[in-house]
Design an enzyme around this catalytic site. Structure first.
Site, PDB file in Angstrom:
ATOM      1  N   LYS A  78      -7.385   8.178  -0.914  1.00 52.11           N
ATOM      2  CA  LYS A  78      -8.672   8.640  -0.352  1.00 52.11           C
ATOM      3  C   LYS A  78      -9.202   9.855  -1.110  1.00 52.11           C
ATOM      4  CE  LYS A  78      -7.856   6.753   4.289  1.00 52.11           C
ATOM      5  NZ  LYS A  78      -6.454   6.316   4.214  1.00 52.11           N
ATOM      6  N   ASP A  92     -13.296  14.761  -4.369  1.00 59.01           N
ATOM      7  CA  ASP A  92     -13.259  16.022  -5.121  1.00 59.01           C
ATOM      8  C   ASP A  92     -14.483  16.038  -6.031  1.00 59.01           C
ATOM      9  OD1 ASP A  92     -12.337  18.361  -6.536  1.00 59.01           O
ATOM     10  OD2 ASP A  92     -10.277  17.792  -6.029  1.00 59.01           O
ATOM     11  N   ARG A 104       3.115  -0.795  10.699  1.00 58.44           N
ATOM     12  CA  ARG A 104       4.228  -0.779  11.654  1.00 58.44           C
ATOM     13  C   ARG A 104       4.577  -2.105  12.314  1.00 58.44           C
ATOM     14  NH1 ARG A 104       1.695   4.411  14.275  1.00 58.44           N
ATOM     15  NH2 ARG A 104      -0.091   3.261  13.416  1.00 58.44           N
ATOM     16  N   LYS A 152       0.839  -1.203   0.000  1.00 66.67           N
ATOM     17  CA  LYS A 152       0.000   0.000   0.000  1.00 66.67           C
ATOM     18  C   LYS A 152       0.872   1.250   0.000  1.00 66.67           C
ATOM     19  CE  LYS A 152      -2.472   1.666   3.686  1.00 66.67           C
ATOM     20  NZ  LYS A 152      -2.460   3.128   3.758  1.00 66.67           N
ATOM     21  N   ASP A 181      -3.512   4.333  -1.752  1.00 69.23           N
ATOM     22  CA  ASP A 181      -4.469   4.813  -0.735  1.00 69.23           C
ATOM     23  C   ASP A 181      -4.458   6.336  -0.706  1.00 69.23           C
ATOM     24  OD1 ASP A 181      -6.215   4.868   1.401  1.00 69.23           O
ATOM     25  OD2 ASP A 181      -4.696   4.365   2.894  1.00 69.23           O
ATOM     26  N   THR A 221     -11.317   5.910  11.130  1.00 66.94           N
ATOM     27  CA  THR A 221     -11.288   5.376  12.502  1.00 66.94           C
ATOM     28  C   THR A 221     -10.787   6.429  13.501  1.00 66.94           C
ATOM     29  OG1 THR A 221      -9.222   4.362  11.859  1.00 66.94           O
ATOM     30  CG2 THR A 221     -11.112   2.912  12.030  1.00 66.94           C
TER      31      THR A 221
HETATM   32  O1  C5P Z   1       1.053   0.975  10.962  1.00 70.26           O
HETATM   33  P1  C5P Z   1      -0.371   0.531  10.940  1.00 70.26           P
HETATM   34  O2  C5P Z   1      -0.546  -0.966  10.879  1.00 70.26           O
HETATM   35  O3  C5P Z   1      -1.219   1.180  12.008  1.00 70.26           O
HETATM   36  O4  C5P Z   1      -0.897   1.079   9.521  1.00 70.26           O
HETATM   37  C1  C5P Z   1      -2.235   1.030   9.129  1.00 70.26           C
HETATM   38  C2  C5P Z   1      -2.385   1.649   7.773  1.00 70.26           C
HETATM   39  O5  C5P Z   1      -3.761   1.696   7.451  1.00 70.26           O
HETATM   40  C3  C5P Z   1      -1.891   3.089   7.680  1.00 70.26           C
HETATM   41  O6  C5P Z   1      -1.382   3.266   6.351  1.00 70.26           O
HETATM   42  C4  C5P Z   1      -3.115   3.923   7.888  1.00 70.26           C
HETATM   43  O7  C5P Z   1      -3.062   5.146   7.197  1.00 70.26           O
HETATM   44  C5  C5P Z   1      -4.196   3.033   7.256  1.00 70.26           C
HETATM   45  N1  C5P Z   1      -5.533   3.248   7.766  1.00 70.26           N
HETATM   46  C6  C5P Z   1      -5.900   3.100   9.102  1.00 70.26           C
HETATM   47  N2  C5P Z   1      -7.186   3.304   9.489  1.00 70.26           N
HETATM   48  C7  C5P Z   1      -8.104   3.639   8.583  1.00 70.26           C
HETATM   49  C8  C5P Z   1      -7.762   3.786   7.236  1.00 70.26           C
HETATM   50  C9  C5P Z   1      -6.453   3.562   6.863  1.00 70.26           C
HETATM   51  O8  C5P Z   1      -5.075   2.787   9.941  1.00 70.26           O
HETATM   52  N3  C5P Z   1      -9.362   3.802   8.968  1.00 70.26           N
END
Ligand code: C5P
Length: 230
Positions: A64, A67, A209, A36, A62, A118
């Site tokens: 999002k 527009d 992460r 991603k 991603d 979220t």
């Molecule tokens: O590092 P981590 O596992 O928290 O990354 C989650 C990924 O999913 C990030 O790229 C974050 O921007 C994305 N994301 C999220 N919650 C959402 C939509 C996207 O954590 N509701």
């Protein structure tokens, strides 16, 4: 299941440079098929990063998008030309904007709808003029998306069951907010383990992460694949 989980786990490349992103792709692409690219990497490295990564793997872009319909449609066309396999739009853009995206994708790129982020809570909804609950708003927007041709939704782990029950099996549910039991939660508050999220009905998990910030990303990914194969 290990082999099939390799195409159901999406690694989020939330890193500040092309060099770091390509290093991760090189390390991990033999164990995972989709990466991603989000706003951080896309704005740092430019759209060329998509071409670089797509030499080795499939791409979830991603951005999002939100527009006017014409602009969103043209952006989707550009992404499709670059070989992007999945692309996000904000469903709060409304039916005309959603249709512009799904029409422009021509089935070449999967359009995934974002409902309520979220990071939002009920106060955020009130501030932006929405009086219902978060679940109501998530369901309302997801239904609008399905009516206008989206292929899937991005959902928090705790929304999976409600969305699956309401929208059926045709819609793909892509789930971030995943934390293996051995990993730090960080800023994710309502998370699930990979096994729990698949169990609840997720089609794809987005994991950043716990893999990318691990001292050995490949080892972290292999451990997750092993856990979900059990
Ligand atoms: O590092 P981590 O596992 O928290 O990354 C989650 C990924 O999913 C990030 O790229 C974050 O921007 C994305 N994301 C999220 N919650 C959402 C939509 C996207 O954590 N509701």
């Amino acid at each position: 299941m290990t082999k099939s989980a390799a195409n159901k786990i999406i690694v989020a490349l939330d890193v500040p440079s092309e060099k770091e992103a390509l290093q991760l792709v090189n390390d991990l692409h033999s164990n995972v098929e989709i990466f991603k690219v989000g706003l951080q990497l896309y704005t740092a490295a430019g759209p060329g990063i998509v071409g670089g990564i797509s030499l080795l793997s499939r791409i979830f872009l991603d951005l999002k998008l939100h527009d006017i319909p014409n602009t969103v449609g043209k952006a989707v066309e550009s992404a499709a030309t670059r070989g992007v396999e999945m692309l996000t739009i904000h469903l709060s853009g409304g039916s005309e904007m959603i249709r512009a995206a799904t029409t422009a994708a021509k089935g070449n790129t999967l359009i995934l709808g974002v409902t309520v982020l979220t990071s939002s809570n009920e106060q955020t909804l009130r501030e932006t003029g929405i009086s219902g609950t978060i679940d109501d708003q998530v369901l309302k927007l997801a239904t609008l998306g399905v009516e206008n041709g989206i292929d899937g939704v991005v959902a928090s782990p705790h929304e999976i069951k409600m969305l699956r029950a309401e929208l059926g099996n045709k819609i793909k549910i892509v789930v971030p907010g995943i934390r293996p039991s051995w990993s730090a939660a960080g800023d994710q508050k309502r998370f699930m383990t990979p096994g729990e999220a698949f169990e609840a009905g997720a089609d794809y998990l987005v994991i950043g992460r716990p893999i990318t910030a691990h001292k050995n990303p490949r080892e972290a990914l292999e451990r997750i694949l092993e856990e979900v194969s059990g």
